[in-house]
Design a protein around this motif. Structure first.
Motif, PDB file in Angstrom:
ATOM      1  N   PRO A  97       0.797  -1.231   0.000  1.00 31.37           N
ATOM      2  CA  PRO A  97       0.000   0.000   0.000  1.00 31.37           C
ATOM      3  C   PRO A  97       0.827   1.278   0.000  1.00 31.37           C
ATOM      4  O   PRO A  97       0.360   2.313  -0.473  1.00 31.37           O
ATOM      5  N   SER A  98       2.071   1.213   0.471  1.00 30.19           N
ATOM      6  CA  SER A  98       2.920   2.416   0.441  1.00 30.19           C
ATOM      7  C   SER A  98       3.320   2.773  -0.991  1.00 30.19           C
ATOM      8  O   SER A  98       3.734   3.901  -1.258  1.00 30.19           O
ATOM      9  N   LEU A  99       3.166   1.826  -1.917  1.00 29.70           N
ATOM     10  CA  LEU A  99       3.480   2.057  -3.326  1.00 29.70           C
ATOM     11  C   LEU A  99       2.223   2.206  -4.187  1.00 29.70           C
ATOM     12  O   LEU A  99       2.323   2.447  -5.387  1.00 29.70           O
ATOM     13  N   ALA A 100       1.068   2.052  -3.555  1.00 29.72           N
ATOM     14  CA  ALA A 100      -0.201   2.120  -4.298  1.00 29.72           C
ATOM     15  C   ALA A 100      -0.527   3.564  -4.667  1.00 29.72           C
ATOM     16  O   ALA A 100      -0.287   4.497  -3.889  1.00 29.72           O
ATOM     17  N   ILE A 101      -1.060   3.742  -5.859  1.00 31.37           N
ATOM     18  CA  ILE A 101      -1.465   5.066  -6.332  1.00 31.37           C
ATOM     19  C   ILE A 101      -2.605   5.587  -5.464  1.00 31.37           C
ATOM     20  O   ILE A 101      -3.531   4.842  -5.112  1.00 31.37           O
ATOM     21  N   THR A 102      -2.547   6.854  -5.122  1.00 32.57           N
ATOM     22  CA  THR A 102      -3.605   7.495  -4.331  1.00 32.57           C
ATOM     23  C   THR A 102      -4.950   7.280  -5.015  1.00 32.57           C
ATOM     24  O   THR A 102      -5.057   7.443  -6.229  1.00 32.57           O
ATOM     25  N   GLY A 103      -5.935   6.910  -4.218  1.00 35.20           N
ATOM     26  CA  GLY A 103      -7.270   6.673  -4.753  1.00 35.20           C
ATOM     27  C   GLY A 103      -7.572   5.217  -5.047  1.00 35.20           C
ATOM     28  O   GLY A 103      -8.723   4.858  -5.278  1.00 35.20           O
ATOM     29  N   THR A 104      -6.543   4.357  -5.017  1.00 32.94           N
ATOM     30  CA  THR A 104      -6.806   2.931  -5.168  1.00 32.94           C
ATOM     31  C   THR A 104      -7.304   2.382  -3.829  1.00 32.94           C
ATOM     32  O   THR A 104      -7.116   3.000  -2.774  1.00 32.94           O
ATOM     33  N   ILE A 105      -7.913   1.236  -3.869  1.00 31.30           N
ATOM     34  CA  ILE A 105      -8.478   0.634  -2.654  1.00 31.30           C
ATOM     35  C   ILE A 105      -7.390   0.381  -1.615  1.00 31.30           C
ATOM     36  O   ILE A 105      -7.563   0.706  -0.435  1.00 31.30           O
ATOM     37  N   ARG A 106      -6.271  -0.156  -2.037  1.00 28.13           N
ATOM     38  CA  ARG A 106      -5.199  -0.438  -1.076  1.00 28.13           C
ATOM     39  C   ARG A 106      -4.594   0.838  -0.513  1.00 28.13           C
ATOM     40  O   ARG A 106      -4.212   0.887   0.657  1.00 28.13           O
ATOM     41  N   SER A 107      -4.504   1.874  -1.309  1.00 28.89           N
ATOM     42  CA  SER A 107      -4.009   3.153  -0.813  1.00 28.89           C
ATOM     43  C   SER A 107      -4.940   3.696   0.262  1.00 28.89           C
ATOM     44  O   SER A 107      -4.491   4.228   1.275  1.00 28.89           O
ATOM     45  N   ASP A 108      -6.226   3.547   0.056  1.00 26.96           N
ATOM     46  CA  ASP A 108      -7.221   4.140   0.958  1.00 26.96           C
ATOM     47  C   ASP A 108      -7.532   3.304   2.199  1.00 26.96           C
ATOM     48  O   ASP A 108      -7.866   3.866   3.238  1.00 26.96           O
ATOM     49  N   TYR A 109      -7.448   1.970   2.114  1.00 26.88           N
ATOM     50  CA  TYR A 109      -7.966   1.129   3.203  1.00 26.88           C
ATOM     51  C   TYR A 109      -6.973   0.165   3.837  1.00 26.88           C
ATOM     52  O   TYR A 109      -7.315  -0.526   4.787  1.00 26.88           O
ATOM     53  N   SER A 110      -5.752   0.098   3.349  1.00 29.39           N
ATOM     54  CA  SER A 110      -4.781  -0.848   3.903  1.00 29.39           C
ATOM     55  C   SER A 110      -4.179  -0.338   5.201  1.00 29.39           C
ATOM     56  O   SER A 110      -4.032   0.865   5.397  1.00 29.39           O
TER      57      SER A 110
END
Length: 146
Positions: A97-110
């Motif tokens: 999630p630290s590499l996930a693009i802002t607005g993706t599910i993992r960025s928002d909820y991990s």
């Protein structure tokens, strides 16, 4: 005739179930053109989790993953749309999630790499295996005209 319709597996992990973001996650998929064609809530035991994640046995995160995924209920779903596997991976974001693009599910909820909110099939072959692990054919109801 609709081309490239695929099915993929989505698991809403225990932290997302506990944090009550099931509806928000489903809404993102539906707004993106996915159809939820099967869903159920399960509480997996350690043996079931190990069987599902057998491909990761021996990796440094395996034990933490097994412990986490057997810590609370999950929701398993079959999603369907054009290029479902690729589009699912784009919507959920990077595994870390630290590499996930802002607005993706993992960025928002991990919470972290292990507690990364959701699981999504990483290939058509994996999707087939993973769907079969959780669902019988009579539990899946495609809603696209073939």
């Amino acid at each position: 005739m609709i081309m490239n319709i695929e099915q993929t597996l989505l698991i809403i992990k225990p932290n997302s179930v506990l944090n009550n973001v099931i509806g928000e996650i489903y809404s993102r998929f539906e707004r993106s053109g996915f159809r939820i064609i099967a869903a159920k809530m399960l509480f997996l035991n350690e043996y079931q989790v190990k069987s599902f994640y057998i491909l990761h046995k021996g990796k440094y995160f395996f034990d933490d993953l097994i412990s986490f995924m057997s810590s609370g209920p999950i929701i398993v779903s079959v999603l369907e749309c054009k290029d479902a596997v690729k589009r699912n991976r784009e919507l959920i974001g990077h595994t870390d999630p630290s590499l996930a693009i802002t607005g993706t599910i993992r960025s928002d909820y991990s919470d972290n790499l292990t507690k990364n909110a959701v699981h999504g099939s990483d290939s058509i072959r994996s999707a087939y295996r993973e769907i079969k692990f959780f669902f019988n054919k009579n539990e899946i109801f495609s809603r696209f005209i073939k």
